[in-house]
Design a protein around this motif. Structure first.
Motif, short mmCIF file in Angstrom:
data_model
loop_
_atom_site.label_atom_id
_atom_site.label_comp_id
_atom_site.label_asym_id
_atom_site.label_seq_id
_atom_site.Cartn_x
_atom_site.Cartn_y
_atom_site.Cartn_z
N GLU A 170 41.74 29.77 11.67
CA GLU A 170 42.21 30.70 12.70
C GLU A 170 42.04 30.10 14.08
O GLU A 170 41.03 29.48 14.38
N GLU A 171 43.07 30.25 14.91
CA GLU A 171 43.00 29.77 16.28
C GLU A 171 42.54 30.91 17.18
O GLU A 171 42.93 32.05 16.99
N THR A 172 41.72 30.58 18.17
CA THR A 172 41.33 31.59 19.14
C THR A 172 42.34 31.54 20.29
O THR A 172 42.64 30.47 20.81
N LEU A 173 42.86 32.68 20.63
CA LEU A 173 43.88 32.80 21.66
C LEU A 173 43.20 32.97 23.01
O LEU A 173 42.42 33.88 23.21
N VAL A 174 43.48 32.05 23.94
CA VAL A 174 42.91 32.13 25.28
C VAL A 174 44.04 32.47 26.24
O VAL A 174 45.00 31.72 26.36
N VAL A 175 43.93 33.62 26.89
CA VAL A 175 44.94 34.08 27.84
C VAL A 175 44.30 34.08 29.22
O VAL A 175 43.22 34.64 29.41
N LYS A 176 44.99 33.45 30.18
CA LYS A 176 44.45 33.35 31.54
C LYS A 176 45.43 33.95 32.54
O LYS A 176 46.64 33.84 32.38
N ASP A 177 44.87 34.59 33.59
CA ASP A 177 45.72 35.17 34.63
C ASP A 177 46.19 34.09 35.60
O ASP A 177 45.97 32.89 35.37
N SER A 178 46.81 34.49 36.69
CA SER A 178 47.36 33.53 37.65
C SER A 178 46.29 32.67 38.31
O SER A 178 46.59 31.57 38.79
N ASN A 179 45.05 33.13 38.34
CA ASN A 179 43.95 32.37 38.95
C ASN A 179 43.15 31.57 37.93
O ASN A 179 42.17 30.93 38.29
N GLY A 180 43.50 31.67 36.65
CA GLY A 180 42.78 30.94 35.61
C GLY A 180 41.63 31.70 35.01
O GLY A 180 40.87 31.16 34.21
N THR A 181 41.48 32.99 35.34
CA THR A 181 40.44 33.83 34.77
C THR A 181 40.85 34.27 33.37
O THR A 181 41.98 34.68 33.17
N VAL A 182 39.94 34.18 32.41
CA VAL A 182 40.24 34.55 31.03
C VAL A 182 40.39 36.06 30.92
O VAL A 182 39.57 36.82 31.45
N LEU A 183 41.45 36.50 30.25
CA LEU A 183 41.73 37.93 30.05
C LEU A 183 41.44 38.33 28.62
O LEU A 183 41.63 37.53 27.70
N THR A 184 41.00 39.57 28.42
CA THR A 184 40.80 40.14 27.09
C THR A 184 41.46 41.51 27.05
O THR A 184 41.76 42.10 28.09
N THR A 185 41.68 42.03 25.85
CA THR A 185 42.28 43.35 25.70
C THR A 185 41.40 44.39 26.39
O THR A 185 40.18 44.38 26.25
N GLY A 186 42.03 45.26 27.16
CA GLY A 186 41.31 46.32 27.87
C GLY A 186 40.97 45.98 29.31
O GLY A 186 40.50 46.83 30.05
N ASP A 187 41.20 44.73 29.72
CA ASP A 187 40.92 44.35 31.11
C ASP A 187 41.88 45.05 32.05
O ASP A 187 43.02 45.33 31.72
N ASP A 188 41.40 45.32 33.26
CA ASP A 188 42.24 45.88 34.31
C ASP A 188 42.78 44.73 35.16
O ASP A 188 42.03 43.82 35.53
N VAL A 189 44.07 44.78 35.44
CA VAL A 189 44.72 43.74 36.24
C VAL A 189 45.58 44.40 37.30
O VAL A 189 45.89 45.58 37.22
N VAL A 190 45.96 43.62 38.32
CA VAL A 190 46.90 44.10 39.34
C VAL A 190 48.03 43.10 39.45
O VAL A 190 47.87 41.91 39.19
N LEU A 191 49.20 43.59 39.85
CA LEU A 191 50.36 42.73 40.07
C LEU A 191 50.15 41.95 41.36
O LEU A 191 49.67 42.50 42.35
N ILE A 192 50.55 40.68 41.37
CA ILE A 192 50.41 39.86 42.58
C ILE A 192 51.75 39.70 43.29
O ILE A 192 51.83 39.02 44.31
N LYS A 193 52.80 40.34 42.74
CA LYS A 193 54.15 40.21 43.28
C LYS A 193 54.94 41.46 42.93
O LYS A 193 54.71 42.05 41.89
N ASP A 194 55.86 41.88 43.80
CA ASP A 194 56.76 42.99 43.46
C ASP A 194 57.66 42.54 42.32
O ASP A 194 58.24 41.46 42.37
N LEU A 195 57.77 43.36 41.28
CA LEU A 195 58.60 43.04 40.12
C LEU A 195 59.64 44.11 39.89
O LEU A 195 59.32 45.29 39.86
N THR A 196 60.90 43.70 39.74
CA THR A 196 61.99 44.62 39.44
C THR A 196 62.21 44.63 37.95
O THR A 196 62.31 43.58 37.32
#
Length: 76
Positions: A6-32
């Motif tokens: 099994e591979e461990t999935l590493v997901v990182k935000d725009s700053n390289g911080t590791v994200l996990t399910t349930g984390d709170d995030v904010v948008l860094i750009k207006d998205l349509t």
């Protein structure tokens, strides 16, 4: 064994911080939102759920379930 394969999935935000399910995030750009005139403003907060793709996460923004690319997110 199968467990060792099994591979461990590493997901990182725009700053390289590791994200996990349930984390709170904010948008860094207006998205349509494609196919509509709806725009989610920078600074909109959401709680995320990881997907099989390390470049995308599921979240709910203002009552709309959406898949976002992690390059537009920053962990709070």
């Amino acid at each position: 064994t199968e467990e060792a394969g099994e591979e461990t999935l590493v997901v990182k935000d725009s700053n390289g911080t590791v994200l996990t399910t349930g984390d709170d995030v904010v948008l860094i750009k207006d998205l349509t939102l494609r196919g509509s005139s709806r725009t989610f403003k920078r600074g909109t907060k959401a709680s995320i759920k990881l997907t099989d793709n390390p470049e995308e996460v599921d979240c709910k923004l203002e009552g709309t379930a959406i898949v976002l690319r992690v390059e537009f997110l920053k962990k709070v």
